[in-house]
Design a protein around this motif. Structure first.
Motif, PDB file in Angstrom:
ATOM      1  N   ARG A 227       0.842  -1.194   0.000  1.00  0.00           N
ATOM      2  CA  ARG A 227       0.000   0.000   0.000  1.00  0.00           C
ATOM      3  C   ARG A 227       0.874   1.240   0.000  1.00  0.00           C
ATOM      4  O   ARG A 227       1.882   1.296   0.706  1.00  0.00           O
ATOM      5  CB  ARG A 227      -0.953  -0.033   1.195  1.00  0.00           C
ATOM      6  CG  ARG A 227      -1.937  -1.177   1.032  1.00  0.00           C
ATOM      7  CD  ARG A 227      -2.900  -1.381   2.150  1.00  0.00           C
ATOM      8  NE  ARG A 227      -3.835  -2.435   1.742  1.00  0.00           N
ATOM      9  CZ  ARG A 227      -4.773  -2.926   2.504  1.00  0.00           C
ATOM     10  NH1 ARG A 227      -4.934  -2.493   3.731  1.00  0.00           N
ATOM     11  NH2 ARG A 227      -5.579  -3.874   2.057  1.00  0.00           N
TER      12      ARG A 227
ATOM     13  N   ASP B 254      -3.105  -1.938 -11.088  1.00  0.00           N
ATOM     14  CA  ASP B 254      -2.911  -2.493  -9.747  1.00  0.00           C
ATOM     15  C   ASP B 254      -2.169  -1.506  -8.856  1.00  0.00           C
ATOM     16  O   ASP B 254      -2.488  -1.360  -7.662  1.00  0.00           O
ATOM     17  CB  ASP B 254      -2.132  -3.801  -9.822  1.00  0.00           C
ATOM     18  CG  ASP B 254      -2.945  -4.929 -10.443  1.00  0.00           C
ATOM     19  OD1 ASP B 254      -4.188  -4.809 -10.493  1.00  0.00           O
ATOM     20  OD2 ASP B 254      -2.327  -5.915 -10.900  1.00  0.00           O
TER      21      ASP B 254
ATOM     22  N   GLU C 146      -4.421   1.336  -7.803  1.00  0.00           N
ATOM     23  CA  GLU C 146      -5.377   0.847  -6.806  1.00  0.00           C
ATOM     24  C   GLU C 146      -4.782   0.864  -5.401  1.00  0.00           C
ATOM     25  O   GLU C 146      -5.505   1.011  -4.400  1.00  0.00           O
ATOM     26  CB  GLU C 146      -5.810  -0.574  -7.170  1.00  0.00           C
ATOM     27  CG  GLU C 146      -6.808  -1.197  -6.215  1.00  0.00           C
ATOM     28  CD  GLU C 146      -7.090  -2.650  -6.562  1.00  0.00           C
ATOM     29  OE1 GLU C 146      -7.841  -3.295  -5.819  1.00  0.00           O
ATOM     30  OE2 GLU C 146      -6.555  -3.125  -7.576  1.00  0.00           O
ATOM     31  N   SER C 147      -3.464   0.736  -5.312  1.00  0.00           N
ATOM     32  CA  SER C 147      -2.803   0.644  -4.009  1.00  0.00           C
ATOM     33  C   SER C 147      -2.398   2.003  -3.448  1.00  0.00           C
ATOM     34  O   SER C 147      -1.741   2.070  -2.409  1.00  0.00           O
ATOM     35  CB  SER C 147      -1.558  -0.245  -4.128  1.00  0.00           C
ATOM     36  OG  SER C 147      -0.542   0.400  -4.893  1.00  0.00           O
TER      37      SER C 147
ATOM     38  N   ASP D 267      -8.086  -1.707   6.869  1.00  0.00           N
ATOM     39  CA  ASP D 267      -9.425  -2.135   6.474  1.00  0.00           C
ATOM     40  C   ASP D 267      -9.443  -2.466   4.983  1.00  0.00           C
ATOM     41  O   ASP D 267      -9.262  -1.601   4.136  1.00  0.00           O
ATOM     42  CB  ASP D 267     -10.432  -1.024   6.791  1.00  0.00           C
ATOM     43  CG  ASP D 267     -11.873  -1.455   6.569  1.00  0.00           C
ATOM     44  OD1 ASP D 267     -12.097  -2.572   6.050  1.00  0.00           O
ATOM     45  OD2 ASP D 267     -12.773  -0.682   6.923  1.00  0.00           O
ATOM     46  N   ASP D 268      -9.688  -3.714   4.660  1.00  0.00           N
ATOM     47  CA  ASP D 268      -9.706  -4.151   3.259  1.00  0.00           C
ATOM     48  C   ASP D 268     -10.679  -3.339   2.415  1.00  0.00           C
ATOM     49  O   ASP D 268     -10.408  -3.044   1.247  1.00  0.00           O
ATOM     50  CB  ASP D 268     -10.073  -5.634   3.171  1.00  0.00           C
ATOM     51  CG  ASP D 268      -8.902  -6.545   3.509  1.00  0.00           C
ATOM     52  OD1 ASP D 268      -7.770  -6.214   3.130  1.00  0.00           O
ATOM     53  OD2 ASP D 268      -9.133  -7.584   4.147  1.00  0.00           O
ATOM     54  N   ALA D 269     -11.822  -2.982   2.997  1.00  0.00           N
ATOM     55  CA  ALA D 269     -12.850  -2.276   2.235  1.00  0.00           C
ATOM     56  C   ALA D 269     -12.356  -0.923   1.730  1.00  0.00           C
ATOM     57  O   ALA D 269     -12.784  -0.455   0.675  1.00  0.00           O
ATOM     58  CB  ALA D 269     -14.101  -2.084   3.094  1.00  0.00           C
ATOM     59  N   THR D 270     -11.455  -0.302   2.467  1.00  0.00           N
ATOM     60  CA  THR D 270     -10.908   0.988   2.066  1.00  0.00           C
ATOM     61  C   THR D 270     -10.101   0.871   0.787  1.00  0.00           C
ATOM     62  O   THR D 270      -9.951   1.851   0.037  1.00  0.00           O
ATOM     63  CB  THR D 270     -10.007   1.546   3.192  1.00  0.00           C
ATOM     64  OG1 THR D 270     -10.782   1.633   4.392  1.00  0.00           O
ATOM     65  CG2 THR D 270      -9.467   2.933   2.837  1.00  0.00           C
ATOM     66  N   TRP D 271      -9.586  -0.321   0.516  1.00  0.00           N
ATOM     67  CA  TRP D 271      -8.657  -0.512  -0.590  1.00  0.00           C
ATOM     68  C   TRP D 271      -9.265  -1.300  -1.745  1.00  0.00           C
ATOM     69  O   TRP D 271      -8.541  -1.820  -2.587  1.00  0.00           O
ATOM     70  CB  TRP D 271      -7.393  -1.205  -0.078  1.00  0.00           C
ATOM     71  CG  TRP D 271      -6.730  -0.385   0.977  1.00  0.00           C
ATOM     72  CD1 TRP D 271      -7.023  -0.341   2.299  1.00  0.00           C
ATOM     73  CD2 TRP D 271      -5.682   0.578   0.768  1.00  0.00           C
ATOM     74  NE1 TRP D 271      -6.214   0.565   2.939  1.00  0.00           N
ATOM     75  CE2 TRP D 271      -5.380   1.141   2.017  1.00  0.00           C
ATOM     76  CE3 TRP D 271      -4.958   0.988  -0.362  1.00  0.00           C
ATOM     77  CZ2 TRP D 271      -4.411   2.102   2.194  1.00  0.00           C
ATOM     78  CZ3 TRP D 271      -3.976   1.947  -0.189  1.00  0.00           C
ATOM     79  CH2 TRP D 271      -3.701   2.497   1.063  1.00  0.00           C
ATOM     80  N   GLU D 272     -10.586  -1.370  -1.783  1.00  0.00           N
ATOM     81  CA  GLU D 272     -11.223  -2.030  -2.916  1.00  0.00           C
ATOM     82  C   GLU D 272     -11.015  -1.213  -4.183  1.00  0.00           C
ATOM     83  O   GLU D 272     -10.864   0.003  -4.132  1.00  0.00           O
ATOM     84  CB  GLU D 272     -12.724  -2.203  -2.637  1.00  0.00           C
ATOM     85  CG  GLU D 272     -13.012  -3.202  -1.517  1.00  0.00           C
ATOM     86  CD  GLU D 272     -14.490  -3.304  -1.196  1.00  0.00           C
ATOM     87  OE1 GLU D 272     -15.253  -2.484  -1.738  1.00  0.00           O
ATOM     88  OE2 GLU D 272     -14.865  -4.182  -0.400  1.00  0.00           O
ATOM     89  N   ARG D 273     -11.028  -1.879  -5.305  1.00  0.00           N
ATOM     90  CA  ARG D 273     -10.754  -1.220  -6.592  1.00  0.00           C
ATOM     91  C   ARG D 273     -11.754  -0.088  -6.847  1.00  0.00           C
ATOM     92  O   ARG D 273     -12.952  -0.244  -6.726  1.00  0.00           O
ATOM     93  CB  ARG D 273     -10.811  -2.230  -7.742  1.00  0.00           C
ATOM     94  CG  ARG D 273     -10.473  -1.604  -9.092  1.00  0.00           C
ATOM     95  CD  ARG D 273     -10.443  -2.666 -10.189  1.00  0.00           C
ATOM     96  NE  ARG D 273      -9.304  -3.546 -10.067  1.00  0.00           N
ATOM     97  CZ  ARG D 273      -8.102  -3.271 -10.573  1.00  0.00           C
ATOM     98  NH1 ARG D 273      -7.892  -2.121 -11.203  1.00  0.00           N
ATOM     99  NH2 ARG D 273      -7.118  -4.121 -10.451  1.00  0.00           N
ATOM    100  N   LEU D 274     -11.187   1.087  -7.186  1.00  0.00           N
ATOM    101  CA  LEU D 274     -12.013   2.269  -7.432  1.00  0.00           C
ATOM    102  C   LEU D 274     -12.037   2.642  -8.901  1.00  0.00           C
ATOM    103  O   LEU D 274     -12.831   3.482  -9.322  1.00  0.00           O
ATOM    104  CB  LEU D 274     -11.466   3.459  -6.628  1.00  0.00           C
ATOM    105  CG  LEU D 274     -11.497   3.318  -5.096  1.00  0.00           C
ATOM    106  CD1 LEU D 274     -10.747   4.470  -4.461  1.00  0.00           C
ATOM    107  CD2 LEU D 274     -12.917   3.253  -4.586  1.00  0.00           C
TER     108      LEU D 274
END
Length: 312
Positions: free
Chosen positions: A170, A208, A211-212, A304-311
């Motif tokens: 990240r 990718d 996304e990070s 939190d995984d949800a914060t890093w979902e593909r946008l």
């Protein structure tokens, strides 16, 4: 905090100096450690290895002496780099004596060290170091030099290598809440020789990598008018107008709220002294509670995984 299914590498970067990159990163690292996570902090600011000062370890406030640090390790001159348990080595009494257990380890640079090129040997050593940390620690912070530095190229090449390609990484890009810093942060990520372009050259998939990436706005002033500030009404109105303009500028430069991890407020303690903000500092009315809350929230969002979902 929500837990991840895997350990992560966190790369802290900024286009400019003075963004609060290092002091914010070390405070997030500290908050994660008191939450029960094992955390490593790697000083990759090769031109100014002063992370020891942030953790108030006097003997390595400008790096470690004796050619034991990351400069020597990455250049292949030593086989094991120095590491420092912050709890046992800090000179700050209340950090040393903190009752809450925490595991926070500093890998310092070398005193008097400087920048060096991203040679194949250096990248190989970097891969090995990050693999060791990824296996030993829940979270590994890598504090990079500002700008398009050799440190940035080194870690981009290392994380594109096969042993690290599948490791969760990240990127935190720090910027002050000003017009110049917003433009600079956009340039660092999206501009020529920026993170995405350099990452692609090193073998990363641009989608990718993008996304990070998340942004952290630091030292953001409040625009809430105080009850005793009636004579400053025009100034508060101007500040709110400028804040709205900055929000629009950030959105136009791909730094909108959807890709912003969080913000930190103006904190008098950090204006005078870059340090960890402890709960004891808030209890003593030295530091502001909202500053600790901001660091804690950033730590939550980071994990939190949800914060890093593909946008995208």
């Amino acid at each position: 905090m929500n837990r991840l299914s895997e350990r992560i590498l966190v790369f802290s970067t900024s286009d400019k100096g003075g963004t609060g990159r290092s002091v914010t990163s070390c405070n997030i690292a500290y908050r994660l450690s008191v939450d029960g996570k094992s955390v490593a902090y790697l000083d990759f600011d090769f031109g100014s290895p002063t992370s020891g000062a942030l953790f108030e370890i006097e003997k390595m406030d400008r790096g470690v002496s004796g050619k034991q640090g990351l400069h020597e390790y990455l250049n292949g001159r030593i086989t094991i780099p120095a590491r420092c348990d912050i709890r046992s080595e800090t000179n700050r009494k209340d950090l040393h004596a903190l009752r809450h257990p925490y595991q926070l380890t500093l890998f310092p640079g070398d005193r008097g060290g400087g920048e060096f090129p991203a040679s194949a040997q250096v990248v190989k050593q970097c891969v090995e170091l990050l693999m060791i940390c990824q296996q030993e620690f829940d979270v590994t912070f890598v504090d990079l030099s500002a700008g398009r530095s050799a440190a940035l190229e080194i870690v981009l090449r290392a994380t594109a290598a096969e042993p690290l390609r599948e490791v969760a990484a990240r990127w935190l890009v720090f910027h002050r809440w000003t017009r110049q810093h917003i433009l600079a942060a956009n340039g660092l990520v999206h501009g020529p020789n920026g993170l995405l372009e350099a990452g692609q050259k090193c073998g990363h998939d641009v989608g990718d990598l993008l996304e990070s990436v998340r942004y952290i706005r630091t030292a953001v002033p409040s625009t809430n008018e105080g009850s005793g500030d009636k004579d400053r009404g025009p100034q508060w109105a101007w500040l709110r107008k400028q804040n709205e303009a900055l929000e629009q500028l950030a959105l136009a430069n791909q730094l909108g709220s959807s890709v912003t991890l969080g913000t930190t407020p103006m904190e008098p303690v950090l204006q005078w002294r870059e340090q960890l903000i402890l709960d004891a500092d808030v209890d003593a009315k030295i530091a502001n509670e909202e500053t600790v809350n901001a660091f804690t929230e950033l730590a939550v969002e980071l994990m939190d995984d949800a914060t890093w979902e593909r946008l995208f």
